[in-house]
Write a protein that holds these residues in place. Structure first.
Motif, PDB file in Angstrom:
ATOM      1  N   THR A 175       0.785  -1.285  -0.017  1.00 60.53           N
ATOM      2  CA  THR A 175      -0.084  -0.105  -0.010  1.00 60.53           C
ATOM      3  C   THR A 175       0.821   1.233   0.019  1.00 60.53           C
ATOM      4  O   THR A 175       2.035   1.006  -0.324  1.00 60.53           O
TER       5      THR A 175
ATOM      6  N   MET B 192       0.547   3.270   2.464  1.00 63.84           N
ATOM      7  CA  MET B 192       0.759   3.638   3.931  1.00 63.84           C
ATOM      8  C   MET B 192       1.918   3.454   4.426  1.00 63.84           C
ATOM      9  O   MET B 192       2.338   2.394   5.051  1.00 63.84           O
TER      10      MET B 192
ATOM     11  N   GLN C 120      -1.707   8.857  10.287  1.00 54.00           N
ATOM     12  CA  GLN C 120      -2.603   7.744   9.551  1.00 54.00           C
ATOM     13  C   GLN C 120      -1.975   6.641   9.456  1.00 54.00           C
ATOM     14  O   GLN C 120      -2.394   5.290   9.663  1.00 54.00           O
TER      15      GLN C 120
ATOM     16  N   TYR D 269      -2.881   3.024  10.926  1.00 58.66           N
ATOM     17  CA  TYR D 269      -2.502   1.820  10.190  1.00 58.66           C
ATOM     18  C   TYR D 269      -1.475   0.645  10.900  1.00 58.66           C
ATOM     19  O   TYR D 269      -1.855  -0.560  10.949  1.00 58.66           O
ATOM     20  N   ASN D 270      -0.644   1.251  11.509  1.00 51.93           N
ATOM     21  CA  ASN D 270       0.240   0.121  12.050  1.00 51.93           C
ATOM     22  C   ASN D 270      -0.153  -0.550  13.314  1.00 51.93           C
ATOM     23  O   ASN D 270       0.019  -1.408  13.719  1.00 51.93           O
TER      24      ASN D 270
ATOM     25  N   ASP E 209       5.018  -6.251   5.231  1.00 51.26           N
ATOM     26  CA  ASP E 209       4.537  -4.955   4.767  1.00 51.26           C
ATOM     27  C   ASP E 209       5.476  -4.221   3.886  1.00 51.26           C
ATOM     28  O   ASP E 209       6.356  -3.806   4.084  1.00 51.26           O
TER      29      ASP E 209
ATOM     30  N   TYR F 206      -8.162  -0.569  -1.148  1.00 51.60           N
ATOM     31  CA  TYR F 206      -7.469  -1.738  -0.891  1.00 51.60           C
ATOM     32  C   TYR F 206      -7.898  -3.039  -1.584  1.00 51.60           C
ATOM     33  O   TYR F 206      -9.116  -3.262  -1.977  1.00 51.60           O
TER      34      TYR F 206
ATOM     35  N   LEU G  11      -9.232  -2.860   8.988  1.00 52.43           N
ATOM     36  CA  LEU G  11      -8.686  -1.567   8.521  1.00 52.43           C
ATOM     37  C   LEU G  11      -9.556  -0.570   7.849  1.00 52.43           C
ATOM     38  O   LEU G  11      -9.266   0.768   7.722  1.00 52.43           O
ATOM     39  N   THR G  12     -10.762  -1.006   7.598  1.00 49.54           N
ATOM     40  CA  THR G  12     -11.768   0.034   6.952  1.00 49.54           C
ATOM     41  C   THR G  12     -13.094  -0.074   7.595  1.00 49.54           C
ATOM     42  O   THR G  12     -13.964   0.444   7.231  1.00 49.54           O
TER      43      THR G  12
END
Length: 443
Positions: free
Chosen positions: A47, A49, A55, A59-60, A77, A331, A352-353
């Motif tokens: 991604t 990110m 942000q 995410y992490n 990642d 994503y 994540l969403t």
């Protein structure tokens, strides 16, 4: 008292391009099974990110939460904040057919080809089976990833928001400008007054080519509309058509009017952004991802003077007044996953969403996931974020980058580089010819 509101951006269904072209290419290795530590699953992410932004911190945190729930799962990642580094890894993955479990492809022009080659998972069944999660996304954001000729939805939207003009209200007032320019004529007048007052009217780091590209995107949508970008992608319009050349000429007109630093062609985006944050420049074109920076006094000493507005429209084209550039990022999930690996990948995307993640992203760092079910506590949100959200909700037509609708992947670099060349003397006509030649030579 805490004022709460449900976020609904109302991303227009107009974003669903009916012009998604694709041609066959060879598929990759069908064996997608990857073993992690202790015989468990490995989930790889690719991604944007990455870095140190707030942000990315959230995410992490979510990745760490997932790891605690599933200690036998290995997370790799490969996300990249640098666009070129990201594109290089993505291109290699696409060529090999070995996609990350979770990745993103920006733009929609070639999704049909990727679907045909099994690279993208249809996420519609997972949206349907979990209505608490899947039913919360805005219709327009999902429709952007519904590809004509292919049943289903091929991405989970994870970011949206207006790309607008952030401006320093105090610098405007000192230059004798009472309000942000609403029309193109007003903008040219403001540029002159700001320049005469001794400040840079618009911060621009054209060496980082996306900045010049985003300037042209704004002008293009206000002059020709978002549907015209789709016509360029379908070859129903050419870059050398007078109407398109005119959009490039307006970029040139701003350059000639002294709207940018004289060294803009050699400045990177971080330098231009610093000029705005330190009060040396009056305006900058950017997206909501910079709101957390603009509201941090350590990063932006002039934070109390910063406001946001839509890019001015053209008086002779009022029908495109609310045709806007917005960011919309996905994503995507590899179409080759199965079994436990697929189930765990879907679970991570949900984390994540979902609405809880969206609430945290919005309140802590002004990062907007396009959901309608976020119980937003406005007392925890910066006014700049609320203003951006409300402006974005008035868009009648939405586009991302103009090249996002083009099936030729080289158009990202070609269009941006040709636009940047105008900062060093190239004419609008020659820039248009150079861009069109990229298309003509690819036939």
């Amino acid at each position: 008292m805490k004022a709460k509101r449900l976020i609904a951006l109302g991303l227009a269904g107009l974003m669903c391009a009916g012009l998604l072209a694709g041609c066959g290419s060879s598929g990759g290795d069908k064996d997608s099974k990857k073993e992690g530590k202790d015989g468990g699953v490995t989930i790889r992410l690719l991604t944007r990110m990455a870095g140190t932004s707030p942000q990315v911190g959230i995410y992490n945190d979510i990745l760490d939460e997932f790891k605690e729930k599933h200690p036998d799962v290995t997370i790799i990642d490969d996300s990249q904040s640098d666009e070129s580094a990201f594109n290089n890894i993505l291109s290699t993955d696409i060529a090999s057919g070995n996609m990350a479990n979770i990745f993103r492809i920006q733009g929609v022009a070639n999704l049909g080809e990727y679907i045909d080659n099994g690279l993208l998972l249809n996420v519609q069944p997972y949206l349907d089976e979990d209505p608490e999660w899947g039913g919360g996304f805005t219709e327009g954001a999902l429709s952007y990833y519904q590809v004509p000729g292919h049943e289903g939805t091929y991405a989970v939207p994870m970011e949206s928001g207006l790309i607008g003009v952030y401006y320093n209200e105090d610098l405007f007032k000192k230059a004798g400008i009472d309000k942000f320019p609403e029309t193109w004529t007003d903008l040219l007048d403001a540029v002159k007054k700001l320049k005469d007052s001794g400040v840079i009217p618009i911060a621009m780091g054209a060496q980082t080519t996306y900045m010049a590209g985003h300037l042209h995107d704004q002008i293009f949508y206000k002059w020709a509309g978002t549907e015209a970008a789709k016509k360029l992608g379908s070859r129903d319009m050419k870059w050398t058509d007078p109407e398109v050349v005119e959009t490039l000429q307006y970029v040139k007109d701003l350059i000639d009017a002294g709207a940018f630093d004289e060294s803009a062609a050699g400045i990177q985006d971080n330098i231009a952004m610093s000029q705005f944050q330190n009060g040396e420049a009056a305006m900058v074109i950017t997206g909501p991802w910079n709101i957390s920076t603009f509201t941090d006094p350590a990063e932006t000493p002039v934070k109390d003077s910063i406001k946001v507005a839509k890019f001015p429209y053209f008086e002779e084209k009022p029908e495109f007044k609310n045709e806007d550039m917005q960011t919309l990022s996905p994503y995507m999930i590899s179409g080759k996953l199965e079994g436990k690996e697929l189930d765990l990948t879907i679970e991570l995307v949900k984390m994540l969403t979902d609405k809880d993640a969206a609430k945290r992203f919005a309140e802590e760092c002004a990062f907007l996931i396009p959901r309608t079910d976020i119980d937003l506590d406005e007392s925890k949100c910066e006014p700049l974020f609320i203003d951006n959200m409300e402006l974005g909700g008035t868009s009648t037509g939405i586009g991302v980058d103009v090249f996002d609708f083009d099936p030729l992947t080289s158009m990202q670099d070609r269009t941006r580089n040709s636009i940047v060349s105008m900062f060093t003397g190239t004419s609008a006509e020659d820039a248009a010819k150079e861009i069109q030649a990229e298309i003509d030579n690819a036939k």
